[in-house]
Design a protein around this motif. Structure first.
Motif, short mmCIF file in Angstrom:
data_model
loop_
_atom_site.label_atom_id
_atom_site.label_comp_id
_atom_site.label_asym_id
_atom_site.label_seq_id
_atom_site.Cartn_x
_atom_site.Cartn_y
_atom_site.Cartn_z
N PRO A 45 0.83 -1.21 0.00
CA PRO A 45 0.00 0.00 0.00
C PRO A 45 0.86 1.26 0.00
CG PRO A 45 -0.07 -1.06 2.13
CD PRO A 45 0.69 -1.98 1.22
N ASN A 46 0.34 2.28 -0.63
CA ASN A 46 1.03 3.55 -0.70
C ASN A 46 0.49 4.44 0.42
OD1 ASN A 46 2.22 5.95 -1.30
ND2 ASN A 46 1.43 6.10 -3.38
N PRO A 47 1.33 4.81 1.40
CA PRO A 47 0.83 5.63 2.52
C PRO A 47 0.25 6.96 2.07
CG PRO A 47 2.99 4.74 3.02
CD PRO A 47 2.72 4.42 1.58
N ALA A 48 0.71 7.49 0.95
CA ALA A 48 0.19 8.78 0.48
C ALA A 48 -1.24 8.67 0.00
CB ALA A 48 1.08 9.31 -0.64
N GLU A 49 -1.69 7.46 -0.34
CA GLU A 49 -3.04 7.26 -0.85
C GLU A 49 -4.03 6.87 0.25
OE1 GLU A 49 -2.74 4.35 -3.91
OE2 GLU A 49 -1.74 5.72 -5.30
N ARG A 50 -3.59 6.82 1.49
CA ARG A 50 -4.49 6.47 2.59
C ARG A 50 -5.53 7.55 2.80
NH1 ARG A 50 -1.08 3.59 7.33
NH2 ARG A 50 -1.15 1.55 6.34
N LEU A 51 -6.68 7.12 3.26
CA LEU A 51 -7.72 8.07 3.60
C LEU A 51 -7.37 8.77 4.90
CD1 LEU A 51 -10.86 5.89 2.81
CD2 LEU A 51 -9.83 7.65 1.38
N SER A 52 -7.68 10.02 4.99
CA SER A 52 -7.31 10.78 6.18
C SER A 52 -8.51 10.93 7.12
CB SER A 52 -6.79 12.15 5.78
OG SER A 52 -7.80 12.85 5.09
N ARG A 53 -9.32 9.92 7.23
CA ARG A 53 -10.47 9.97 8.12
C ARG A 53 -10.16 9.21 9.39
NH1 ARG A 53 -14.96 8.77 3.57
NH2 ARG A 53 -14.94 10.84 2.67
N ILE A 54 -10.64 9.75 10.48
CA ILE A 54 -10.46 9.10 11.77
C ILE A 54 -11.83 8.63 12.25
CG2 ILE A 54 -9.75 9.45 14.16
CD1 ILE A 54 -7.81 11.57 13.14
N LEU A 55 -11.89 7.37 12.68
CA LEU A 55 -13.15 6.82 13.16
C LEU A 55 -13.46 7.34 14.56
CD1 LEU A 55 -12.88 3.08 12.12
CD2 LEU A 55 -14.33 4.83 11.11
N ALA A 56 -14.72 7.45 14.83
CA ALA A 56 -15.16 7.80 16.18
C ALA A 56 -14.84 6.62 17.10
CB ALA A 56 -16.65 8.09 16.19
#
Length: 106
Positions: A45-56
């Motif tokens: 996986p490419n870390p730059a393509e990760r989603l920047s959402r944080i779960l509650a």
């Protein structure tokens, strides 16, 4: 009863809905050949393509509880969703204890 004939159609434009498409319009992939190697590793996986959402926190506990139940051999059923949601609403330490119990059940 008269036999069916395409000459009885009022318009001369008749298309067969089940006819094979043109070769350039073929949506099906090419068949697998005997020598094709289909077993390969996915790229890392490419870390730059990760989603920047944080779960509650409640959602994290819900997902962790689903994972713990599944790992313990108790796959959650659709009708269990309401109970899992209520358990996820409990404090984090309660959820941790539930997961520990399920982990020791293995």
């Amino acid at each position: 009863m008269t036999p069916w004939s395409n000459e009885n159609l009022s318009s001369g434009a008749y298309t067969d809905p089940y006819a094979a498409p043109e070769p350039h319009d073929n949506p099906w992939p090419t068949p697998v050949q005997a020598g094709d190697d289909l077993d390969y590793f996915l790229p890392p996986p490419n870390p730059a393509e990760r989603l920047s959402r944080i779960l509650a926190p409640r959602d994290e506990r819900r997902l962790a509880l689903n994972v713990a139940l599944t790992a313990a051999g108790i796959p959650p059923m659709p009708e269990d969703r309401a109970v899992i949601d209520q358990l996820s609403a409990l404090p984090a330490d309660v959820n941790t204890v539930l997961q520990r119990w399920l982990h020791h059940a293995l």
